[in-house]
Design an enzyme around this catalytic site. Structure first.
Site, PDB file in Angstrom:
ATOM      1  N   HIS A 645      30.872  44.861  34.490  1.00 54.29           N
ATOM      2  CA  HIS A 645      31.833  44.302  35.455  1.00 54.29           C
ATOM      3  C   HIS A 645      31.808  42.777  35.365  1.00 54.29           C
ATOM      4  O   HIS A 645      30.754  42.174  35.207  1.00 54.29           O
ATOM      5  CB  HIS A 645      31.464  44.756  36.872  1.00 54.29           C
ATOM      6  CG  HIS A 645      32.132  43.943  37.941  1.00 54.29           C
ATOM      7  ND1 HIS A 645      33.485  44.022  38.195  1.00 54.29           N
ATOM      8  CD2 HIS A 645      31.650  43.008  38.796  1.00 54.29           C
ATOM      9  CE1 HIS A 645      33.792  43.179  39.173  1.00 54.29           C
ATOM     10  NE2 HIS A 645      32.696  42.544  39.552  1.00 54.29           N
ATOM     11  N   CYS A 647      33.956  39.077  37.003  1.00 57.54           N
ATOM     12  CA  CYS A 647      34.920  38.627  38.012  1.00 57.54           C
ATOM     13  C   CYS A 647      34.970  37.112  38.146  1.00 57.54           C
ATOM     14  O   CYS A 647      34.028  36.419  37.761  1.00 57.54           O
ATOM     15  CB  CYS A 647      34.565  39.242  39.360  1.00 57.54           C
ATOM     16  SG  CYS A 647      32.840  39.035  39.818  1.00 57.54           S
ATOM     17  N   HIS A 698      38.456  40.048  48.856  1.00 52.21           N
ATOM     18  CA  HIS A 698      38.051  38.897  49.654  1.00 52.21           C
ATOM     19  C   HIS A 698      38.693  38.805  51.018  1.00 52.21           C
ATOM     20  O   HIS A 698      38.440  37.873  51.753  1.00 52.21           O
ATOM     21  CB  HIS A 698      38.297  37.602  48.881  1.00 52.21           C
ATOM     22  CG  HIS A 698      37.167  37.343  47.950  1.00 52.21           C
ATOM     23  ND1 HIS A 698      37.158  37.847  46.674  1.00 52.21           N
ATOM     24  CD2 HIS A 698      36.007  36.702  48.115  1.00 52.21           C
ATOM     25  CE1 HIS A 698      36.027  37.500  46.095  1.00 52.21           C
ATOM     26  NE2 HIS A 698      35.310  36.802  46.947  1.00 52.21           N
TER      27      HIS A 698
HETATM   28  N1  GLN Z   1      27.605  45.419  41.562  1.00 51.20           N
HETATM   29  C1  GLN Z   1      27.774  44.225  42.293  1.00 51.20           C
HETATM   30  C2  GLN Z   1      28.388  44.530  43.656  1.00 51.20           C
HETATM   31  O1  GLN Z   1      29.187  45.376  43.750  1.00 51.20           O
HETATM   32  C3  GLN Z   1      28.663  43.228  41.555  1.00 51.20           C
HETATM   33  C4  GLN Z   1      28.801  41.931  42.307  1.00 51.20           C
HETATM   34  C5  GLN Z   1      29.502  40.810  41.563  1.00 51.20           C
HETATM   35  O2  GLN Z   1      30.291  41.039  40.696  1.00 51.20           O
HETATM   36  N2  GLN Z   1      29.238  39.587  41.907  1.00 51.20           N
HETATM   37  O3  GLN Z   1      28.085  43.891  44.642  1.00 51.20           O
HETATM   38 ZN    ZN Z   2      32.426  41.025  40.895  1.00 55.43          ZN
END
Ligand code: GLN
Ligand code: ZN
Length: 765
Positions: A645, A647, A698
């Site tokens: 993941h 972001c 958010h």
């Molecule tokens: N696995 C983490 C969560 O869901 C990922 C957090 C992030 O990308 N900063 O909180």
């Molecule tokens: Zn994230």
């Protein structure tokens, strides 16, 4: 005589007094005049400290009520129209409005200050009509002089850097903007000269990035204009974070001093100065004490470096200084009571760095027994940590040496794994999942606090966590999500959690640094060889899996993210640290797989943050960052599905590296980077599993089914439906339960619509 200097001092205070004052003011607990009084106290205290330590050139105007780029914009009356500002002095309410938003107007964007973890407020030039609203550097200079008798060195952000960091104008208008700003800058400088200022530090960190000819001409124009308007004022043109590009052009500018970073730009700057020399009529600000790292310097090595420099610059024209502002390090090690002596003795935060600067300056001035003893002492302290067991974990070092030369490949290529995984998991078209965390309610936080204070036993706490998992496994099943998570209720922070369970990490009590505004972070310290000591996530994940027939994803933070969000040792390469972390995490991945967890997510949201400023160093970084991820994940069976993941950063120029990580599925945020990311998939194909976040986590707002359907349709125009997943943008730990459930229900509804539309296999359940 050689002078000592600092480029900037942390604002937050040893006890985060600054943060507390700001937040008290924002919440109405402090009146405006009280805020001014408190901040003045803090500011003067910082100046006094530097004075007492014996720093010759003490920075003033490095202090801020929020951020120094915002200060610069406001000083020039650059305030977005939506704040109904009509000129003249900018009220504090408008200042904080730009930074934090008001009920009527959105805040300005904030972004990372070069490759640091400090964020500045992006000035919006648009249709602003610049005017000098107040001469902030002058006020700071007079205050230091009158209150403490300090002959301060005002610090100002230079025009080229200011413009390059601003938005809201077209590149073709750059020269017009320079013409507007130059008279204002000149007035500031003139007033400083009239007040008797000796040295001004003008920060131009953009000089470490590549400048085109037009920018070089602009640079020349700016500094020529300053020189002719204020001939009596000494300007030290300051760069940092890397070596300067265009060294020859920079040293030819009509300024009295040039500041170079001999820590983060050591190689390049040293080479330039040795090849081209340094002008005899200028002062060299030698940034040799690391303003970003937390370690004691080897004063012996620094003296050798200074020796090299004094063969090129006379000692009268040498200034010994920090490599950049000390804003990026915590205030002092003095109050750390829980660190092992060996470690504490090897640390130097801002105040200890002041001492180092002064010692080195004195060492150049004369040989004095006391100074020699201090230099020797530093060497011994560093040596003690160096020879400690923590830095000499033979098993890890040997494992890394062999891993380094191997190709970390999965047993089969993605196309084949994909078939095997589909057969095993039988997932529907557009599988739905979440990013890992579920709401950390006050109840969850309270239980953790109680457990930390021993008010809850281990057994009570685990049973509390198990209850949370139970309830959220049920919720996810009811909503109809396909791939579940346990919810991360046992974690406060995704880096700290792992750091506390791995060897090689330490945690300070007061090692805070400013991240943005009043927000401070306390990064873990990676001080030794990192080693896996025992399972970290298996218990909770296995428990969650025992409660459902659907797959539960194991959830780990990746090696690069852990590294980029920590303070790391500087005696070995970052690459090696990344491999140590990767090797430790691989053991956790293997433990999860052995415990029957068949999907494992390794989060790497911070992979972009470590990207070097210099383009020619970026490919190498990305290579080993990708390799670290692959080391972590490559040993699992072909049917074990690896997720990752990412972001809140710019991905579009690193899609190739993301693909090279070879994760079976990536979930990636898109709402903040808007259409850019989708656009980049029009140009680059992406051939692995991918879920683009379909809603922004958010905000407490519940997005409608229609909104999410639109996002899905848009993504499917460029991505292969067979590889497409549906998920939110990021983890849900900051959200409330009600809005989370409502949003996820809508997400699953949007998925059903998409499946019907794309002629799907029937929906699960
Ligand atoms: N696995 C983490 C969560 O869901 C990922 C957090 C992030 O990308 N900063 O909180
Ligand atoms: Zn994230």
């Amino acid at each position: 005589m050689t002078k000592s200097s600092v480029l900037g001092y942390p604002r937050i205070g040893a006890d985060r007094e600054w943060k507390k004052a700001l937040e008290a003011f924002w919440s109405g607990k402090l009146e405006e005049n009280e805020l001014h009084a408190r901040l003045q106290e803090i500011r003067l205290d910082h100046l006094r400290k530097q004075q007492a330590k014996g720093i010759d050139l003490i920075p003033v105007n490095d202090f801020s009520y929020y951020d120094h780029i915002l200060d610069t914009a406001v000083m020039f009356g650059i305030v977005p129209k939506r704040f109904a500002y009509t000129g003249g002095a900018v009220p504090l309410s408008v200042y904080y409005g730009i930074a934090r938003g008001t009920k009527d107007a959105a805040a300005s964007e904030m972004t990372k200050w070069f490759n640091t973890n400090y964020h500045y407020i992006v000035p919006e030039l648009n249709d602003a009509s610049p005017e000098l609203t107040e001469n902030k550097p002058l006020i700071a200079y007079l205050e230091a002089k009158e209150k403490l008798g300090i002959e301060g060195k005002p610090v100002i952000v230079g025009p080229l850097t200011f413009l390059k960091l601003s938005k809201g104008y077209d590149a073709s208008e750059t020269d017009a903007w320079i013409d507007q700003l130059l008279p204002l800058y000149t007035q500031v400088l003139q007033e400083l000269a009239d007040a008797g200022v000796q040295w001004v530090q003008i920060d131009e960190p953009v000089l470490v990035t590549k400048l085109n000819d037009a920018d070089l001409q602009r640079l020349n124009k700016i500094y020529t204009a300053f020189a002719s308007a204020v001939p009596g004022l000494n300007i030290l043109l300051q760069t940092y974070f890397e070596s300067v590009e265009n060294y020859n052009e920079i040293i030819s500018l009509p300024v009295q001093g040039i500041g170079l970073d001999f820590v983060h730009g050591l190689e390049g700057n040293l080479q330039s100065i040795q090849t081209s020399g340094f002008p005899a009529d200028k002062v060299l600000g030698a940034g040799i004490i690391d303003g970003r790292g937390i370690w004691k310097a080897s004063l012996q090595d620094k003296l050798t470096l200074l020796g090299t420099l004094t063969s090129l610059v006379t000692t009268e024209r040498l200034v010994v200084q920090s490599s950049c502002s000390l804003l990026h390090v915590p205030v002092t090690t003095a109050r750390e009571a829980k660190l092992a002596a060996e470690l504490k003795d090897a640390l130097a935060f801002a105040d200890e760095k002041l001492d180092e600067i002064v010692i080195l300056t004195k060492a150049i001035r004369s040989t004095d027994a006391d100074i020699t003893a201090k230099i020797k002492d530093a060497e011994q302290k560093l040596q003690a940590l160096q020879s400690s067991g923590d830095r000499n974990r033979k098993a890890v070092q040997e494992a890394i040496a062999s891993i380094r030369v191997q190709e970390p490949n999965r047993s089969r290529a993605f196309a084949e794994r994909h078939v095997a995984q589909q057969q095993k998991w039988q997932l529907p078209l557009f599988p739905t999942t979440t990013i890992g965390s579920f709401p950390q309610s006050t109840e969850v936080r309270k239980a953790r606090q109680q457990w930390r204070k021993n008010e809850l036993s281990n057994e009570q706490y685990s049973s509390f966590i198990r209850d949370q998992i139970d309830s959220w496994i049920n919720i996810q099943e009811e909503i109809g999500i396909d791939v579940l998570v346990h919810g991360e209720f046992e974690r406060t922070d995704m880096v700290e959690f792992f750091g506390e369970k791995l060897a090689g990490f330490a945690f300070t009590q007061y090692g805070w640094v400013q991240s943005y505004g009043s927000r401070c972070v306390k990064p873990p310290v990676i001080f030794g060889d990192v080693e896996f000591v025992g399972e970290m996530t298996v218990e909770e994940t296995k428990y969650a899996q025992s409660k459902t027939d659907r797959p539960v994803k194991g959830m780990l933070t990746g090696p690069i993210t852990i590294m980029n969000w920590s303070f790391v040792r500087d005696d070995i390469e970052r690459e090696t640290i990344a491999y140590q972390l990767a090797y430790a995490l691989r053991q956790e991945v293997e433990a999860l797989e052995k415990a029957g967890i068949g999907m494992i997510q390794v989060d790497e949201p911070a992979v972009r943050e470590g990207l070097p400023l210099k383009e020619n160093k970026q490919a190498n970084y990305l290579d080993w960052a990708v390799k670290a991820f692959r080391i972590t994940t490559c040993t699992v069976q072909e049917t074990t599905q690896i997720h990752t993941h990412m972001c809140y950063c710019e991905f579009h120029d690193m899609i190739d590296s993301i693909e090279a990580m070879d994760a079976d599925v990536i979930s990636i945020e898109t709402s903040r980077s808007h259409g850019e990311l989708i656009h980049s998939f029009e140009e680059n194909t992406y051939e692995l599993g991918i879920g683009l976040g379909v809603y922004d986590i958010h905000s407490p707002r519940v997005p409608s089914v229609e909104e999410m359907s639109n996002m899905i349709d848009r993504a499917l125009r460029v991505l292969d439906p067979k590889l497409f997943w549906i998920n939110p943008d990021c983890g849900l730990k900051t959200r409330g339960q009600e809005e989370t459930v409502a949003s996820l229900k809508n997400m699953v509804d949007a998925t059903r619509i998409a499946r019907a539309k794309y002629n799907a296999t029937p929906v699960l359940s």
